[in-house]
Design a protein around this motif. Structure first.
Motif, PDB file in Angstrom:
ATOM      1  N   UNK A   1       0.844  -1.177   0.000  1.00  0.00           N
ATOM      2  CA  UNK A   1       0.000   0.000   0.000  1.00  0.00           C
ATOM      3  C   UNK A   1       0.877   1.224   0.000  1.00  0.00           C
ATOM      4  N   UNK A   2       0.633   2.109  -0.929  1.00  0.00           N
ATOM      5  CA  UNK A   2       1.371   3.361  -0.870  1.00  0.00           C
ATOM      6  C   UNK A   2       0.456   4.376  -0.249  1.00  0.00           C
ATOM      7  N   UNK A   3       0.938   5.141   0.633  1.00  0.00           N
ATOM      8  CA  UNK A   3       0.030   6.002   1.345  1.00  0.00           C
ATOM      9  C   UNK A   3       0.455   7.453   1.428  1.00  0.00           C
ATOM     10  N   UNK A   4       1.526   7.727   2.115  1.00  0.00           N
ATOM     11  CA  UNK A   4       1.889   9.129   2.349  1.00  0.00           C
ATOM     12  C   UNK A   4       2.150   9.835   1.026  1.00  0.00           C
ATOM     13  N   UNK A   5       1.692  11.079   0.955  1.00  0.00           N
ATOM     14  CA  UNK A   5       1.833  11.854  -0.269  1.00  0.00           C
ATOM     15  C   UNK A   5       3.310  12.112  -0.578  1.00  0.00           C
ATOM     16  N   UNK A   6       3.659  11.932  -1.827  1.00  0.00           N
ATOM     17  CA  UNK A   6       5.019  12.248  -2.249  1.00  0.00           C
ATOM     18  C   UNK A   6       6.068  11.277  -1.751  1.00  0.00           C
ATOM     19  N   UNK A   7       5.667  10.109  -1.326  1.00  0.00           N
ATOM     20  CA  UNK A   7       6.683   9.152  -0.913  1.00  0.00           C
ATOM     21  C   UNK A   7       6.855   8.115  -2.009  1.00  0.00           C
ATOM     22  N   UNK A   8       8.058   7.823  -2.294  1.00  0.00           N
ATOM     23  CA  UNK A   8       8.312   6.753  -3.247  1.00  0.00           C
ATOM     24  C   UNK A   8       8.272   5.450  -2.494  1.00  0.00           C
ATOM     25  N   UNK A   9       8.006   4.386  -3.176  1.00  0.00           N
ATOM     26  CA  UNK A   9       7.987   3.094  -2.509  1.00  0.00           C
ATOM     27  C   UNK A   9       9.133   2.258  -3.077  1.00  0.00           C
ATOM     28  N   UNK A  10      10.022   1.871  -2.211  1.00  0.00           N
ATOM     29  CA  UNK A  10      11.196   1.118  -2.649  1.00  0.00           C
ATOM     30  C   UNK A  10      11.254  -0.200  -1.898  1.00  0.00           C
ATOM     31  N   UNK A  11      10.504  -1.146  -2.393  1.00  0.00           N
ATOM     32  CA  UNK A  11      10.459  -2.443  -1.722  1.00  0.00           C
ATOM     33  C   UNK A  11      11.611  -3.319  -2.177  1.00  0.00           C
ATOM     34  N   UNK A  12      11.997  -4.175  -1.297  1.00  0.00           N
ATOM     35  CA  UNK A  12      13.036  -5.139  -1.650  1.00  0.00           C
ATOM     36  C   UNK A  12      12.545  -6.499  -1.197  1.00  0.00           C
ATOM     37  N   UNK A  13      12.303  -7.388  -2.116  1.00  0.00           N
ATOM     38  CA  UNK A  13      11.823  -8.715  -1.743  1.00  0.00           C
ATOM     39  C   UNK A  13      12.885  -9.745  -2.114  1.00  0.00           C
ATOM     40  N   UNK A  14      13.120 -10.651  -1.207  1.00  0.00           N
ATOM     41  CA  UNK A  14      14.120 -11.685  -1.433  1.00  0.00           C
ATOM     42  C   UNK A  14      13.523 -13.016  -1.021  1.00  0.00           C
ATOM     43  N   UNK A  15      13.422 -13.931  -1.948  1.00  0.00           N
ATOM     44  CA  UNK A  15      12.841 -15.242  -1.652  1.00  0.00           C
ATOM     45  C   UNK A  15      13.847 -16.322  -2.032  1.00  0.00           C
ATOM     46  N   UNK A  16      14.119 -17.191  -1.079  1.00  0.00           N
ATOM     47  CA  UNK A  16      15.060 -18.275  -1.342  1.00  0.00           C
ATOM     48  C   UNK A  16      14.359 -19.603  -1.098  1.00  0.00           C
ATOM     49  N   UNK A  17      14.319 -20.449  -2.114  1.00  0.00           N
ATOM     50  CA  UNK A  17      13.798 -21.806  -1.936  1.00  0.00           C
ATOM     51  C   UNK A  17      15.002 -22.736  -1.976  1.00  0.00           C
ATOM     52  N   UNK A  18      15.323 -23.297  -0.821  1.00  0.00           N
ATOM     53  CA  UNK A  18      16.491 -24.175  -0.738  1.00  0.00           C
ATOM     54  C   UNK A  18      16.178 -25.498  -1.440  1.00  0.00           C
ATOM     55  N   UNK A  19      17.131 -26.405  -1.434  1.00  0.00           N
ATOM     56  CA  UNK A  19      16.984 -27.650  -2.200  1.00  0.00           C
ATOM     57  C   UNK A  19      15.654 -28.356  -1.944  1.00  0.00           C
ATOM     58  N   UNK A  20      14.940 -28.645  -3.003  1.00  0.00           N
ATOM     59  CA  UNK A  20      13.697 -29.412  -2.888  1.00  0.00           C
ATOM     60  C   UNK A  20      12.544 -28.675  -2.240  1.00  0.00           C
ATOM     61  N   UNK A  21      12.669 -27.369  -2.020  1.00  0.00           N
ATOM     62  CA  UNK A  21      11.601 -26.620  -1.345  1.00  0.00           C
ATOM     63  C   UNK A  21      10.588 -26.098  -2.356  1.00  0.00           C
ATOM     64  N   UNK A  22       9.396 -25.748  -1.851  1.00  0.00           N
ATOM     65  CA  UNK A  22       8.370 -25.167  -2.703  1.00  0.00           C
ATOM     66  C   UNK A  22       7.706 -24.011  -1.975  1.00  0.00           C
ATOM     67  N   UNK A  23       7.485 -22.934  -2.674  1.00  0.00           N
ATOM     68  CA  UNK A  23       6.754 -21.820  -2.073  1.00  0.00           C
ATOM     69  C   UNK A  23       5.948 -21.094  -3.140  1.00  0.00           C
ATOM     70  N   UNK A  24       4.754 -20.671  -2.735  1.00  0.00           N
ATOM     71  CA  UNK A  24       3.929 -19.864  -3.621  1.00  0.00           C
ATOM     72  C   UNK A  24       3.733 -18.513  -2.961  1.00  0.00           C
ATOM     73  N   UNK A  25       4.016 -17.464  -3.681  1.00  0.00           N
ATOM     74  CA  UNK A  25       4.018 -16.132  -3.103  1.00  0.00           C
ATOM     75  C   UNK A  25       3.063 -15.239  -3.886  1.00  0.00           C
TER      76      UNK A  25
END
Lengths: 501, 365
Positions: free
Chosen positions: A231-255
Motif C-alpha cells: 500500500x502506498x500512502x503518504x503523499x510524495x513518498x516513493x515506494x522502494x520495496x526489496x523482496x528476497x525469496x530463497x527456496x532451498x533444495x527441494x523446497x516449494x513456495x507460492x508467493x
C-alpha cells in the motif's frame, strides 16, 4: 452472482467512488527530510539499525546511481522525474502494539476494510495482543494465506509467523531478517539483481526501506500461500520495496503480491526489486495482481511502476513461474525474468496487461538459457483500450552451452478502440543448434462476430466485452492461485469500463 | 552513450571528406553506428570498420543501360548511412523503368571506402523488374543508398543478390514508396560479408497496394548478414506478406530485424511476418527481432519466428531411405531455404538463384 449483475454492480461501484482504493488514511507519519543524498541513505540505514556492511552496500549503490543515466529505451513517455522532490522514508509513527481492536485508530481499520482484509487478520497485522494465537487456531480449518502488509515503507506486522516457524519457513520483513538472519540476507541479497544492474534497481539498492524476506529450508513445502499487500500512502513518498525469496533444495513456495494505492494528484514512483533464488529441485511460484492508481482520464497523477524482478534458477531441476495481472499504474516498466542456470531448470511467464485511459505499459520478460535442457514458456496477453499504449518487450537468449534448450513464446494483443496502440518487440538470440525457439504473436481487435453473437444472446455490450476478454486471457487466468483468479477477473472487467460504446 | 566516442582513423577520414555542416558534425559526435545503438545492436558497423584503412575506394556500377538523368536525391530515410552515401556521391543516376523492362544493376566495391546513390522510378501502371547484385572485395567498404518509387498501380519485381564478401563490409539502405494499388515483390538471396546489412524502409500507402518480401540467406564461417526491414502502413486496406528463411553454418551469424508499423489511419491492414532460422553447427548464431507497432484497431497482424536445427525425425526418415546423414541434411536445408525463392515468377531467374544457393550449400557442408 450472475455475471451480468456482477459487472453492473462493479461498474456502479466504480462510478460511486471512482477508484475504490483511492483513499488516504490520515495517520501521523515519520518522514525523512525530502530529497536524496548520502545523509538520507545513512538515515534510512540508521532507522533500521542496520549492520555496517549493509550501510556500505547502500552507499556504494547510491554513489553508482549518481553516476548513472536514466534509461530512455522503453516505449513510455513521462515528464522528467525530480528525484530530489520526494520523501525516501516514511513510517507510521506509532507502530506500537494495541491491547484490543478498540484502541486501533479508526482510519487504519477503515484502510484494511477497504482492502478487504478480514478483521481477524487485521488484528494480527496491527499487532493486537493475543490475536496471533486466536487466528492461528481458526486458520487450521480455513484456507491459509499469510500476509505481510507493507504500509508505506514499514512492514506493520506479520501473520501466521508461528505456524510458519514450525515448518522452518522464515517469512518476515527484510529489515527484521537483517537483524535476525544477517548471514542469510548477506549471502543472497544482490546476488540475482546486482547493485549495478540498472538505474532503478541501483536506486532501490541505496534507499530500499523494507519488503519481504522468505527462506524455505531444504525439502520443505511451505504450508500456506505467502502474501504481501503493498500500500502506498503518504503523499510524495516513493515506494522502494526489496523482496528476497530463497527456496532451498527441494523446497516449494507460492508467493502472492497484491497492490493497491490511494488516489494521488502527483505522480508517485515505485522502484521495487524482487529477487528469487531457486536451488536444486526447488520451485517458486510468484503471482502478482497490480492495480495501483492509474491516473485520471486525462492522464493526471498515477503511479510510475519501474520494477526489477528476476529469478535465478540456480539449481538443477529448479523451476520459477511468474504470473502477473497488470491493470494499474500510469506507467509500467517491468520485465520479470528467469536466469536458467541449472541444468533442466524451467522458467515460466504468464502475463495479462490491461491499459486504459492514458496508461502506458512496457512489460515482458527475459529468459536466459544457460544450462542444458532448460525450458521456458511465455504467454503474454495485452489488452489496450482508451488512449493507452502498450508494448510487450521480451528477450529469449540461448547460450552456446544450453544444449537441448526449448522456448515457446506467444504474445497476443487485443485492441479496443482506435486511439490506442499495441506493440510487440521480441528479441531472440540463439547460439546453439541444439535448441528450439518458437515465437508467435498476433494483434487484432475484438471479433465483431463474437461480439454480435454474445449480444444476440442478450448480453449488453460491456458484459459481452468482459466475457470475450476473459476468454482471451483464460490461459493466464488459470495459472493464478484461486484467491487471485477471482479478484483478477473482476479487475479486468472494472479496468475496461468505459472502453466501448 | 552520452560521451563522445574516440573516432577511429577511418571515421575521422570519412568525416574529413565531408563538407562542414550538419552531417559532418553528426558523424564527428556519434561516429558510425555501433552495438549500443538499438537498431544496430547485433551488427556493430563501427567495430567492423575499426581497423579499416582510411582511404577512398571505387564503386563500379555495371548497369544494363544508361541512366535517364543525373540529379540530386530528393528524399530518403533520415538515417546516417544513406545521408553519408548522398553526401559523398556526385549526383544521383535516375532510372525510369518502362513497361516490361528488366533493369540490372551490379555494384562492386573496391578496397577502401566507396559510396553511391541511385534512384529507380516505376511510373503509374508500369510493370517492370529490377535485379541488383552486390559484392565487396576484401578490405573494402561499400555504402549504397537506393530510392525506389512505385506509382499508382505500378508493379515491380525486385531481385537482390548479395555475394559472399569475406573481409568486405557492405551497407545498402533502400527507401521504397508504394503508392495505392502498387505491387512490390522483393526477393533477396544473401551470403554475408565481414559485415553486410541490407536495410529496407518501405512506406506502404495501402488502398489495395500489396507487398511481398521474401528472403533467403546462408552465412558461412566468419560471415555476417543483417536483413533489416521496416514497413510502415499509412493507408487503409494494405497487405504485407514477409517470409525470411536463413541458415547459419558454424561461425556464421544471421540477423533478422523486421518491423511492421501500422499508423492509426491504416485500418484494415492485413500484415504477416515470418522468420525461420536454422543453426547448422556449434558456434552458429542467429538473432531475430520481429516487431509489431500498431496504432489501428481494425487490423489483422501476426508474426512468427522459429529458430532451431534440422528436424531429427525428418533426418531419421531420410537416412532410412538410404541417404547419408550429410546428404540428408543438405536436402532438408536446401528445401528449407528454397521456399522464399520458389515464389519468384520468372523461371530463369528462379533457377539461377536456386543454383547459386545449391553451390553455396555445397561449400558449407
Amino acid at each position: 452472482m450472475p455475471a451480468v449483475k456482477e459487472t453492473i454492480e462493479d461498474v456502479r461501484r466504480l462510478e460511486a467512488d471512482k477508484y475504490k482504493y483511492g483513499f488516504t488514511t490520515e495517520i501521523e507519519q515519520e518522514f525523512a527530510p525530502k530529497g536524496l543524498n548520502e545523509d538520507i541513505v545513512r538515515f534510512i540505514s540508521e532507522k533500521k539499525g542496520e549492520p555496517q556492511w549493509m550501510l556500505d552496500w547502500r552507499l556504494d549503490a547510491y554513489r553508482r546511481w549518481v553516476e548513472m543515466e536514466e534509461p530512455t529505451w522503453a516505449n513510455v513517455h513521462h515528464p522528467k522525474i525530480d528525484y530530489q522532490d520526494a520523501y525516501y522514508y516514511a513510517a507510521p509513527k506509532n507502530a506500537a502494539k494495541y491491547k484490543s481492536l478498540d484502541e486501533v485508530p479508526a482510519e487504519l481499520l477503515e484502510t484494511y476494510k477497504k482492502l478487504g482484509i478480514p478483521l481477524r487478520e487485521a488484528e494480527v497485522l496491527l499487532g493486537v495482543e493475543g490475536a496471533e494465537d486466536r487466528t492461528a487456531a481458526e486458520a487450521r480449518e480455513a484456507p491459509k494465506v499469510a500476509v505481510d502488509a507493507v504500509f508505506d515503507s514499514v512492514s506493520v506486522a506479520t501473520t501466521f509467523k508461528k505456524e510458519l516457524e514450525k515448518a522452518g519457513v522464515i517469512f518476515m520483513p527484510i529489515s527484521e531478517a537483517l537483524q535476525e538472519y544477517p548471514d542469510l540476507v548477506r549471502q543472497y541479497l544482490g546476488s540475482v539483481v546486482p547493485v549495478t544492474d540498472n538505474y532503478f534497481a541501483t536506486l532501490n539498492s541505496a534507499v530500499f526501506s523494507d519488503g519481504s524476506f522468505v527462506y524455505v529450508p531444504p525439502g520443505v513445502r511451505c504450508p500456506m500461500e505467502l502474501s504481501t499487500y503493498f500500500r502506498m500512502n503518504a503523499q510524495g513518498t516513493g515506494q522502494f520495496e526489496r523482496t528476497l525469496i530463497i527456496a532451498d533444495k527441494g523446497a516449494y513456495v507460492s508467493y502472492l503480491e497484491g497492490c493497491t494505492a490511494p488516489m494521488r494528484d502527483e505522480n508517485q514512483l515505485h522502484a521495487a526489486v524482487v529477487e528469487l533464488v531457486a536451488l536444486d529441485d526447488a520451485e517458486i511460484k510468484y503471482s502478482t495482481v497490480q492495480n495501483w492508481w492509474p491516473g485520471d482520464a486525462e492522464g493526471k497523477g498515477g503511479v510510475y511502476n519501474f520494477v526489477t524482478k528476476r529469478a535465478d534458477c540456480r539449481g538443477r531441476n529448479s523451476k520459477v513461474s511468474w504470473t502477473q495481472v497488470e491493470t494499474g499504474s500510469a506507467i509500467t516498466w517491468k520485465y520479470p525474468s528467469c536466469v536458467l542456470r541449472g541444468d533442466n531448470s524451467q522458467g515460466e511467464f504468464y502475463s495479462i496487461a490491461v491499459t486504459n485511459g492514458r496508461q502506458q505499459a512496457d512489460t515482458g520478460t527475459k529468459m536466459i538459457h544457460l544450462g542444458r535442457n532448460t525450458k521456458s514458456r511465455i504467454i503474454a496477453k495485452g489488452i489496450s483500450a482508451g488512449r493507452s499504449d502498450q508494448t510487450y518487450r521480451g528477450l529469449v537468449s540461448v547460450h552456446a552451452k544450453a544444449e537441448g534448450a526449448r522456448n515457446f513464446t506467444q504474445c497476443d494483443s487485443l485492441l479496443i478502440g482506435d486511439q490506442c496502440g499495441a506493440h510487440t518487440v521480441p528479441y531472440i538470440e540463439a547460439k546453439t543448434p541444439k535448441a528450439t525457439l518458437e515465437h508467435e504473436a498476433t494483434t487484432s481487435k475484438l471479433s465483431d462476430d463474437q461480439l454480435f453473437y454474445a449480444r444476440s444472446r442478450g448480453l449488453d455490450e460491456e458484459t459481452a466485452v468482459a466475457l470475450l476478454v476473459n476468454g482471451f486471457c483464460r490461459e493466464v487466468l488459470q495459472e493464478l492461485p484461486m484467491e487471485f483468479a477471482v479478484e483478477a477477473q473482476a479487475l479486468l472487467k472494472v479496468s475496461l469500463e468505459g472502453s466501448v460504446g | 552513450m552520452g560521451v563522445a566516442p574516440q573516432l577511429s582513423a577511418f571515421e575521422a577520414a570519412l568525416a574529413a571528406s565531408l563538407p562542414a555542416g550538419e552531417l559532418r558534425a553528426a558523424l564527428e559526435t556519434a561516429g558510425l553506428p555501433h552495438r549500443r545503438i538499438e537498431a544496430w545492436k547485433w551488427s556493430d558497423l563501427r567495430a567492423a570498420l575499426a581497423k579499416a584503412p582510411a582511404r577512398a575506394g571505387m564503386l563500379s556500377v555495371n548497369a544494363s543501360r544508361k541512366a535517364d538523368e543525373i540529379t540530386t536525391l530528393d528524399r530518403q530515410p533520415d538515417l546516417l548511412m544513406p545521408r553519408l552515401a548522398a553526401g559523398l556521391s556526385e549526383g544521383c543516376p535516375v532510372y525510369a523503368l518502362k513497361d516490361g523492362e528488366s533493369l540490372s544493376l551490379d555494384f562492386e566495391g573496391s578496397e577502401g571506402a566507396s559510396h553511391h546513390i541511385a534512384a529507380v522510378n516505376v511510373p503509374a501502371g508500369v510493370s517492370a523488374t529490377l535485379h541488383e547484385r552486390y559484392r565487396v572485395v576484401a578490405g573494402g567498404f561499400a555504402n549504397i543508398a537506393l530510392r525506389i518509387v512505385l506509382g499508382e498501380g505500378a508493379t515491380l519485381t525486385r531481385i537482390v543478390e548479395q555475394d559472399a564478401s569475406p573481409n568486405g563490409v557492405l551497407v545498402v539502405t533502400t527507401g521504397i514508396d508504394l503508392s495505392p494499388r502498387a505491387k512490390l515483390h522483393q526477393t533477396t538471396l544473401g551470403f554475408g560479408a565481414k559485415l553486410a546489412r541490407l536495410e529496407t524502409h518501405i512506406t506502404h500507402a495501402g488502398e489495395g497496394a500489396q507487398l511481398v518480401l521474401g528472403g533467403s540467406y546462408l552465412v558461412a564461417s566468419g560471415l555476417h548478414l543483417d536483413q533489416t526491414g521496416i514497413v510502415r502502413h499509412t493507408g487503409t486496406n494494405g497487405a504485407t506478406r514477409e517470409l525470411f528463411k536463413g541458415a547459419a553454418a558454424k561461425g556464421g551469424r544471421g540477423v533478422f530485424q523486421g518491423k511492421i508499423h501500422v499508423e492509426q489511419a491504416a485500418q484494415k491492414t492485413d500484415a504477416q511476418m515470418n522468420h525461420r532460422g536454422l543453426l547448422l553447427g556449434d558456434g552458429a548464431e542467429i538473432y531475430a527481432k520481429p516487431e509489431l507497432e500498431i496504432y489501428a484497431d481494425d487490423v489483422v497482424c501476426a508474426h512468427g519466428n522459429a529458430l532451431g536445427a534440422v528436424d531429427d525425425e525428418a533426418l531419421f526418415y531420410m537416412r532410412q531411405r538410404g541417404l547419408s546423414e550429410a546428404r540428408a541434411r543438405a536436402v532438408l536445408t536446401r528445401s528449407f531455404l528454397a521456399e522464399p525463392l520458389d515464389a519468384i515468377e520468372d523461371e530463369t531467374v528462379r533457377e539461377a538463384l536456386l543454383a547459386r544457393l545449391d553451390a553455396a550449400l555445397e561449400a558449407v557442408s
